[in-house]
Design a protein around this motif. Structure first.
Motif, PDB file in Angstrom:
ATOM      1  N   UNK A 238       0.828  -1.192  -0.186  1.00 14.66           N
ATOM      2  CA  UNK A 238       0.050  -0.078   0.063  1.00 14.66           C
ATOM      3  C   UNK A 238       1.025   1.276   0.021  1.00 14.66           C
TER       4      UNK A 238
ATOM      5  N   UNK B   2       2.385   1.897  -3.296  1.00 16.16           N
ATOM      6  CA  UNK B   2       1.498   2.294  -4.293  1.00 16.16           C
ATOM      7  C   UNK B   2       1.202   3.679  -4.070  1.00 16.16           C
ATOM      8  N   UNK B   3       1.346   4.256  -2.898  1.00 12.69           N
ATOM      9  CA  UNK B   3       1.275   5.905  -2.584  1.00 12.69           C
ATOM     10  C   UNK B   3       2.493   6.396  -2.889  1.00 12.69           C
TER      11      UNK B   3
ATOM     12  N   UNK C  77      -5.161   4.132 -10.882  1.00 14.00           N
ATOM     13  CA  UNK C  77      -5.515   4.939  -9.665  1.00 14.00           C
ATOM     14  C   UNK C  77      -4.898   4.435  -8.329  1.00 14.00           C
ATOM     15  N   UNK C  78      -3.961   5.174  -7.847  1.00 14.15           N
ATOM     16  CA  UNK C  78      -2.844   4.599  -6.666  1.00 14.15           C
ATOM     17  C   UNK C  78      -3.545   5.191  -5.338  1.00 14.15           C
ATOM     18  N   UNK C  79      -2.935   4.211  -4.364  1.00 18.30           N
ATOM     19  CA  UNK C  79      -3.402   4.894  -3.055  1.00 18.30           C
ATOM     20  C   UNK C  79      -3.173   6.421  -2.743  1.00 18.30           C
TER      21      UNK C  79
ATOM     22  N   UNK D 100      -6.702   1.256  -7.060  1.00 18.40           N
ATOM     23  CA  UNK D 100      -6.313   0.360  -6.095  1.00 18.40           C
ATOM     24  C   UNK D 100      -6.829   0.882  -4.534  1.00 18.40           C
ATOM     25  N   UNK D 101      -6.523   0.076  -3.449  1.00 20.96           N
ATOM     26  CA  UNK D 101      -6.765   0.336  -2.148  1.00 20.96           C
ATOM     27  C   UNK D 101      -6.237   1.517  -1.672  1.00 20.96           C
TER      28      UNK D 101
ATOM     29  N   UNK E 264     -10.419  -1.895  -6.049  1.00 17.83           N
ATOM     30  CA  UNK E 264      -9.953  -2.045  -4.621  1.00 17.83           C
ATOM     31  C   UNK E 264     -10.195  -1.089  -3.878  1.00 17.83           C
TER      32      UNK E 264
END
Ligand SMILES: Nc1ncnc2c1ncn2[C@@H]1O[C@H](COP(=O)(O)OP(=O)(O)O)[C@@H](O)[C@H]1O
Ligand SMILES: [Mg+2]
Lengths: 262, 208
Positions: free
Chosen positions: A150, A153-154, B109-111, B129-130, B147
């Protein structure tokens, strides 16, 4: 043309510094003139892993504040030719790093080096953003855990919006995925995300996979980048990673369960 | 849309505010501005969250507030905005702007990212994404896994829908009616799905 590569992750303790040390050493062993910069002001970890902590006199902040010249601060690695370390300060506060200062330092280094590796601090705040701002490429270090994926991803979102390349709308920062501390047996038992899961979520090119390995701890206790342990699994995996970074096509190893060392 | 950016309060009784809105037949769908706790509680209540507006628009917002008080008008014109704005910042409420405002987004599309089509449908060619959020005045079409959070019909359009190739959403909302991941029938998770508002509730079905 010099390349600035940031080693980043969002989450702490995933293996950024270990990877920055191994990759910069590997590039130098392949004849590339390389400098690795510690952006983790306040923690100062890289010099320990590189085994040069007793030779630190000046640091990145001294250079930015004009208290030392770049050549005074650069430490020449004692094992590999072509490799230099620019350490971080342990005492200064993070505010001492300015974007303008970092830009100047990188510009000077670009004239002399083939590769400039930036070891980012954890988080997504100022320090991490400064480390990535001028990057041409990024190695995003990820552990096979939900929280690490996660955070990566950020970081990928920031690489696409908060870097000089993004702001100037030039070619985007080239993104590489480096999965570290991978343990195929724990993946099989369901404790960890699989290689496929991680690749699917992050959807960027895979640069390498480093297994969870005792060799890493052993090496860092001795102040030797693990890539020097060329008989160890982690050492081999970092050698593969460096080859791929140089554009070579190397098959993936260490991702399957229980067939110890292929 | 609740704009709280002009309120200095670090904490808001958002849940009560929403209840009051619903009593008066106003359907809250998103919050704009406010502190981190406000953002957290907006998310917990199934609302979208927008960054506060800055610069010229912020001044306009402030002046509209005064005008509205003087002329005691309905305050809903305070949201009018250049319909060509493609940024995720504000949300237009002008119904005529609803034409031809489809937005196509390619990539993941990212966190932490938010992509919105304020005035029309949103099409995402990639994953959401989450920790990411997508919003649309109209429907949302995701050609990939969902997600993260998807909020369709954010101006109250009850006929908006959400469509995705792989349902793992953290939150689904149509015109303020929402379901969280834990409210979704686990048999639907992981497959292609469609979400509509039917019979006064959010209905999630496989997409066949
Ligand atoms: N592949 C690995 N196997 C086992 N331990 C590892 C591995 N990579 C890193 N570590 C350990 O994890 C800890 C954090 O590593 P470090 O490189 O300092 O992370 P970061 O810079 O991201 O905070 C260290 O104790 C290091 O020895
Ligand atoms: Mg580190």
């Amino acid at each position: 043309m010099a390349k600035v590569i940031v080693v980043t992750s969002g989450k702490g303790g995933v293996g950024k510094t270990t990877s920055a040390a191994a990759i910069s050493t590997g590039l130098a062993m392949r004849g590339k003139k390389t400098v690795v910069i510690d952006f983790d002001v306040g923690l100062r970890n890289l010099d320990l892993i590189m085994g040069c902590e007793r030779r630190v006199v000046y640091d990145l902040v001294n250079v930015i504040q004009g208290e030392a010249g770049l050549n005074q601060a650069l430490i020449r690695d004692k094992r590999v030719e072509n490799l230099f370390i620019l350490p971080a300060s342990q005492t200064r506060d993070k505010e001492a790093l300015t974007q303008e200062g970092v830009k100047e330092v990188l510009e000077k280094l670009r004239e002399e080096f083939d590769f400039i590796i930036c070891d980012s601090p954890a988080g997504i705040e100022r320090g991490a953003q400064l480390a990535m701002y001028f990057a041409d490429e990024a190695v995003v270090v990820t552990n096979p855990e939900v929280s690490s994926v996660r955070d990566s991803d950020r970081i990928l979102g920031l690489l696409a919006s908060k870097t000089q390349r993004a702001e100037q709308a030039s070619d985007p920062v080239r993104e590489h995925l480096l999965i570290t501390r991978y343990n195929p047996d724990r993946v099989t038992s369901g404790d960890m995300l699989t290689l496929e899961d991680i690749r699917e979520i992050l959807a960027i090119e895979l640069l390498g996979l480093i297994p969870e390995s005792e060799a890493v701890l052993r090496a860092s206790n001795q102040g030797v980048p693990v890539i020097h342990e060329s008989a160890s699994d982690a050492g081999m995996a970092y050698l593969d990673t460096v080859s791929r970074l140089l554009g070579e096509d190397v098959p993936l190893r260490f991702h399957q369960a229980s067939k110890k060392a292929c | 849309m609740l704009s709280v950016e002009k309120l200095g309060a670090p904490n808001l009784a958002l849940e009560r505010i929403c209840a009051v809105c619903r009593e008066h037949k106003l359907l809250p769908v998103a919050v704009r501005g406010g502190t981190d706790p406000v953002r957290q509680s907006a998310w917990a209540l199934g609302l979208g969250w927008f960054a506060p507006v800055e610069g010229e628009r912020a001044r306009r917002l402030a002046s509209v507030e005064v005008d509205a008080a003087v002329e005691s008008q309905a305050a809903d014109d305070s949201e009018a905005e250049d319909p060509t704005t493609k940024q995720s910042q504000g949300v237009a409420q002008d119904p005529v702007a609803g034409q031809d405002a489809t937005r196509l987004y390619r990539g993941t599309v990212r966190s932490g990212q938010q992509v919105s089509a304020a005035d029309g449908d949103l099409i995402v060619i990639g994953a959401v994404n989450a920790g990411a959020e997508v919003l649309a005045g109209g429907s949302i079409h995701i050609y990939g896994p969902l997600r993260g959070r998807a909020l369709a019909g954010i101006h109250g359009n009850l006929s908006a829908g959400i469509y995705c190739r792989e349902l793992k959403a953290e939150l689904l909302s149509v015109a303020g009616n929402y379901k969280r991941l834990e409210d979704v029938d686990s048999r639907l998770l992981g497959g292609p799905a469609q979400v509509h508002y039917t019979n006064e509730q959010l209905e999630i079905k496989p997409l066949v």
